[in-house]
Design an enzyme around this catalytic site. Structure first.
Site, PDB file in Angstrom:
ATOM      1  N   GLY A 285      79.683  -2.073  50.320  1.00 46.75           N
ATOM      2  CA  GLY A 285      79.619  -3.094  49.293  1.00 46.75           C
ATOM      3  C   GLY A 285      80.984  -3.605  48.900  1.00 46.75           C
ATOM      4  N   MET A 287      85.596  -2.864  49.489  1.00 47.90           N
ATOM      5  CA  MET A 287      86.656  -2.211  50.262  1.00 47.90           C
ATOM      6  C   MET A 287      87.981  -2.311  49.525  1.00 47.90           C
ATOM      7  SD  MET A 287      87.818  -0.683  52.896  1.00 47.90           S
ATOM      8  CE  MET A 287      89.568  -0.307  53.074  1.00 47.90           C
ATOM      9  N   HIS A 321      85.470   2.580  41.167  1.00 49.38           N
ATOM     10  CA  HIS A 321      85.613   3.304  42.434  1.00 49.38           C
ATOM     11  C   HIS A 321      86.771   2.721  43.255  1.00 49.38           C
ATOM     12  CE1 HIS A 321      83.910   5.437  46.041  1.00 49.38           C
ATOM     13  NE2 HIS A 321      84.603   4.484  46.649  1.00 49.38           N
ATOM     14  N   GLU A 322      86.724   1.414  43.483  1.00 51.06           N
ATOM     15  CA  GLU A 322      87.733   0.803  44.353  1.00 51.06           C
ATOM     16  C   GLU A 322      89.123   0.873  43.722  1.00 51.06           C
ATOM     17  OE1 GLU A 322      86.803   0.303  47.277  1.00 51.06           O
ATOM     18  OE2 GLU A 322      84.652   0.396  46.876  1.00 51.06           O
ATOM     19  N   HIS A 325      90.828   4.127  44.332  1.00 47.65           N
ATOM     20  CA  HIS A 325      91.429   4.190  45.670  1.00 47.65           C
ATOM     21  C   HIS A 325      92.842   3.607  45.710  1.00 47.65           C
ATOM     22  CE1 HIS A 325      88.217   5.725  48.089  1.00 47.65           C
ATOM     23  NE2 HIS A 325      87.401   4.714  47.918  1.00 47.65           N
TER      24      HIS A 325
HETATM   25 ZN   LIG Z   1      85.474   4.334  48.530  1.00 46.27          ZN
END
Ligand SMILES: [Zn+2]
Length: 864
Positions: A285, A287, A321-322, A325
């Site tokens: 979904g 990146m 979440h992204e 990262h």
């Molecule tokens: Zn991830």
């Protein structure tokens, strides 16, 4: 508060675990040539789906060599030179290894060189390398370009050393239509206007990073932005969607300072874009490209007219979440793909931690228990694997992006955080980020830092749970005022035959009393209590294991179920169902607990009851006893729904809205006539006046109507798809056609998916939805239309698409179909998903044959 652990240090020497495959088993590029900087110039030709490129790579040659090998796939080299070499090299491509080898007549001297390559490449229509997403806009059909490289598709865009440990800096220049917006990881440094309505855009140099994090995007975009802590935070979207982007911008602005504090390191780039692309992928979904995070629209944009509370929460979590990262993955990167869990497990844990911080009312840790449950189901079946699994090549790396990596990873990290304590855990993470910024790591680098900050070493627990597959089972047996705890392995088939030893951190609560300690196969423990009360093993449910209470303890739990904390209610419901499905305990124990559900329970607990009953109902499909099960399910759920009703009250808690979604979905599945009739009435009013349905109810109504559609309704939904005003709505209506209960209409949906009416990337999703009810039909369809379907699937992930169509089936005949497909279309080295799907089918077939009859007898014995 943190439970202190006893007996932990003694365990350090007990666990001699198999070492990972030696790096020699990996297929990697030679390391005697080291890339340090890539200077890239790209000219995309979007209309004809090609691009031209020029690259100058600064390399350091460690020792004289006559060959240089780097990655390249689907690229054509038109001119190659190397500084200091007298003649142009001979070029050979290896399609299987996805490499290009440059052979020089005389050895290249050690030291620095510049390698330049002119090349051309393809723009794909699936999300790999440089790819196009087409959409309808006010002025007609438009095409936007994006890149997607993880795990190993940067090599489709530029010749490069496409491995995570080969970090380098990048500068990118793009020659593009002057009216379009071009994006990359870094801000634009300079734009030159050229003749013919084009412009050359120069992006600033990136920090040292892995090739899979490079990004380029181009289109008729708009951007909204805000300065946060000196960082230019923006959301980028296709023209006209500004009202849908605000929610994500607010989320990103909240989360950035939170992460800077948590990780103890400032966000290192000058800008951070969250970029929305129309369409979808079957495999991801969003990146985390550094500074330029890509999302499919439905994971980033919130349309006030159609988006639900669940969509808002989903977007928030995905943004969190992204963004996690950007540190965990981008700043510090795993050395090789066997460490991908460290990226994904950590980000999956952090997304919940950050979301819970800003939205405690969503109770996302309770939702996280659902994700853990998903992992424990897969982890107990054939085809499971340890979190850290040797990865030989790119195809195997694709298989690693699975539930075990994300959700077991998340659950194990949560268990470790609870075990060592929040502060000590954060201190360890900060030290790890600081020590390895701009570098690469293996999991042991993190454990080493945590061992320094924790009161007792975490490495033995971390190793046991990341290097071994499977789910521990803790048995609790009543022993007077105490109970004895022993460790076994929970398994549903022969995958669990091997006895496995885990040092399991266990917390037990009984009334006011609390016991914490390590339980392992060779070290059972007695948890002694002076207090009375309900016994709860795995109190708080942060441990990654299942609990099997003996009959007398379970009876105590059942009697006091309504008084337990929501997390414990949820964990016990999940364990009870799983133990029942696998024959460790009666499956009717689950229905006995479900019967205790009261409207005043926490919404996520009631949501779980509803979803689990809906799931059991799926297993009953086609069985003569299904109506009796459905009647029982309705008896449990109708009173809960009656309490919240169809219409949201002013100021209603958001979780109540989510619960309404789950109850309506379950009651629809249970053929609840009142719910279906009401949905149909509201749908017809909606068709006449779309504003008659509030956004939060709209999706429910559409889903119920689609599920029970007859032929005229199917046509009506298709008509709505055709005329839908936005890409998001179009996608929504076409996928709804995949959810129909009627086999004939599902066939009609498959036929529609083979035409070019629905957007290209949505067609595989329609087939996938059909598979949830009619796996056999969906697999037949995929097999006979494979060439057409695979065009819209990313090449590296194609091997999992059909296994995913199969894994909802409970029909053993599906296994033969899947195997036939796999033999023809899936490389032998990439059949892990086939094995997993077979494990799932076998398991569900067994439940139908062996467990449901017990449930039938129990239901028949209940007072009506
Ligand atoms: Zn991830």
């Amino acid at each position: 508060m943190t439970p202190r652990l006893s007996g932990l240090a003694a365990l350090i020497f007990v666990f001699a675990l198999p070492a990972l495959a030696a790096p020699a088993d990996r297929i990697v590029l030679p390391t005697d040539v080291i890339p340090t900087h890539y200077d890239i110039a790209i000219t995309p030709h979007a209309a004809v789906l090609t691009f031209d490129g020029h690259i100058a790579i600064d390399i350091a040659v460690a020792k004289p060599t006559s060959q240089i090998t780097l990655n390249a796939v689907d690229l054509v080299f038109t001119h190659v030179t190397l500084s200091g070499a007298s003649a142009a090299p001979r070029i050979t491509f290896d399609a299987e290894q996805q490499t290009a080898t440059l052979s020089f007549a005389s050895p290249v001297a050690a030291g620095p060189h510049i390698l330049t390559i002119d090349f051309t490449g393809k723009i794909n229509q699936h999300a790999a390398g440089l790819f196009a997403l087409d959409y309808d806009a006010a002025g007609g059909r438009r095409r936007a370009l994006f890149t997607q490289f993880e795990n190993s598709d940067a090599r489709r865009f530029i010749p490069c050393w496409d491995e995570p440990a080969r970090k380098a800096t990048f500068t990118l220049t793009a020659t593009v239509p002057a009216n379009d917006v071009a994006l990359s990881n870094m801000p634009i440094a300079k734009t030159e206007l050229l003749a013919g309505g084009t412009a050359r855009v120069h992006f600033a140099q990136s920090p040292k990073m892995s090739s899979y994090l490079l990004f380029f995007g181009l289109g008729d975009f708009q951007r909204i932005s805000r300065m946060v802590d000196g960082v230019d935070v923006g959301v980028v979207f296709k023209r006209g969607d500004a009202d849908k982007a605000q929610f994500a911008l607010d989320a990103a602005a909240h989360i950035l300072p939170y992460y800077e504090d948590y990780f103890g390191v400032k966000y290192p780039l000058p800008k951070l874009d969250l970029i929305a692309g129309p369409g979808q992928s079957q495999f991801f979904g969003a990146m985390e490209n550094w500074g330029a995070i890509f999302y499919f629209e439905r994971d980033l944009l919130i349309d006030p007219k159609i988006s639900t509370q669940s969509d808002r929460r989903g977007v928030y979590i995905t943004v969190a979440h992204e963004m996690a990262h950007q540190w965990f993955g981008d700043l510090v990167t795993m050395e090789w793909w066997d460490g991908i869990w460290l990226n994904e497990g950590f980000a999956s844990w952090m997304e919940l931690k950050a979301t819970d911080h800003f939205h405690p009312e969503w109770k996302v840790w309770l939702e996280g228990l659902g994700a853990k449950e998903g992992a424990m189901q897969v982890d107990a079946r054939a085809g499971t694997h340890p979190i850290i699994t040797p990865i030989r090549d790119v195809l195997q790396a694709n298989e690693a992006f699975d539930t075990i990596t994300y959700e077991k990873g998340q659950a194990v990290i949560r268990m470790l955080e609870t075990t060592v304590g929040e502060d000590a855990f954060r201190a360890g993470v900060r030290a790890y980020i600081k020590a390895h910024a701009y570098g690469n790591t293996v999991s042991d680098d993190l454990w080493r830092e945590l061992d320094k900050t924790a009161a007792s070493p975490v490495t033995p627990i971390a190793h046991a749970f990341t290097l071994q597959a499977g789910v521990p089972l803790i048995r609790a047996v009543s022993k007077g005022a105490a109970f004895q705890l022993t460790q076994d392995r929970f398994a549903v088939d022969s995958s669990g035959a091997a006895p496995t030893v885990w040092p399991v951190p266990v917390t037990v609560v009984r009334g006011e009393g609390k016991w914490s300690g390590i339980v392992s196969r060779d070290k059972p423990a007695d948890a002694g209590f002076t207090s009375a009360g309900v016994p709860v093993v795995n109190a708080g449910q942060t441990g990654y294991f299942r609990t099997l209470y003996d009959a007398s303890l379970f009876a105590e739990v059942e009697t006091a179920f309504a008084k337990l904390a929501p997390a414990d209610q949820l964990g016990i419901l999940n364990d009870t169902r799983a133990l029942g499905y696998s024959g460790y305990a009666p499956l009717s124990n689950f229905l006995a607990l479900a019967r205790e559900a009261r409207p005043d329970f926490a919404s996520p607990v009631l949501s779980t009851v509803a979803r689990r009953i809906e799931g059991m109902n799926n297993l009953y499909d086609g069985l003569p006893s299904q109506p009796a099960f459905q009647a029982y399910g309705r008896r449990v759920l109708e009173p809960l729904f009656a309490k919240i009703g169809w219409t949201a009250k002013a100021g209603e808690a958001q979780n109540l809205t989510l619960l309404r979604d789950d109850l309506l979905s379950a009651l629809s599945a249970l053929d609840d006539k009142a719910v279906i009739d009401e949905a149909r009435t509201r749908f017809q009013a909606y068709v006449r006046t779309p504003s008659s349905l509030p956004a939060d109810l709209r999706r429910n109504v559409l889903q119920i109507v689609a599920e029970h559609a007859d032929a005229p309704t199917w046509e009506q939904l298709r008509g709505l798809a055709k005329t839908a005003p936005s890409a998001l709505e179009k996608e929504e209506f076409y996928t709804l056609l995949g959810t129909v209960k009627s086999r004939d209409l599902a066939n009609r949906t498959l036929a529609l998916a083979s035409t070019d009416e629905a957007p290209l990337t949505v067609r595989p999703a329609m087939v996938r939805l059909v598979s949830r009810r009619f796996a056999d039909m969906a697999i037949d369809y995929a097999a006979s239309h494979w060439d057409a379907i695979k065009v819209s699937l990313e090449p590296d992930s194609r091997s999992e698409y059909v296994p995913n169509l199969a894994d909802n089936s409970y029909d053993l005949a599906t296994i033969a179909k899947l195997r036939a497909f796999a033999a023809a279309h899936i490389p032998p080295s990439a059949q892990g998903d086939v094995v997993k799907a077979e494990g799932a089918i076998t398991f569900y077939a067994k439940i139908r044959a062996e467990r449901l009859p017990e449930l039938d007898r129990w239901i028949a014995a209940q007072p009506k």
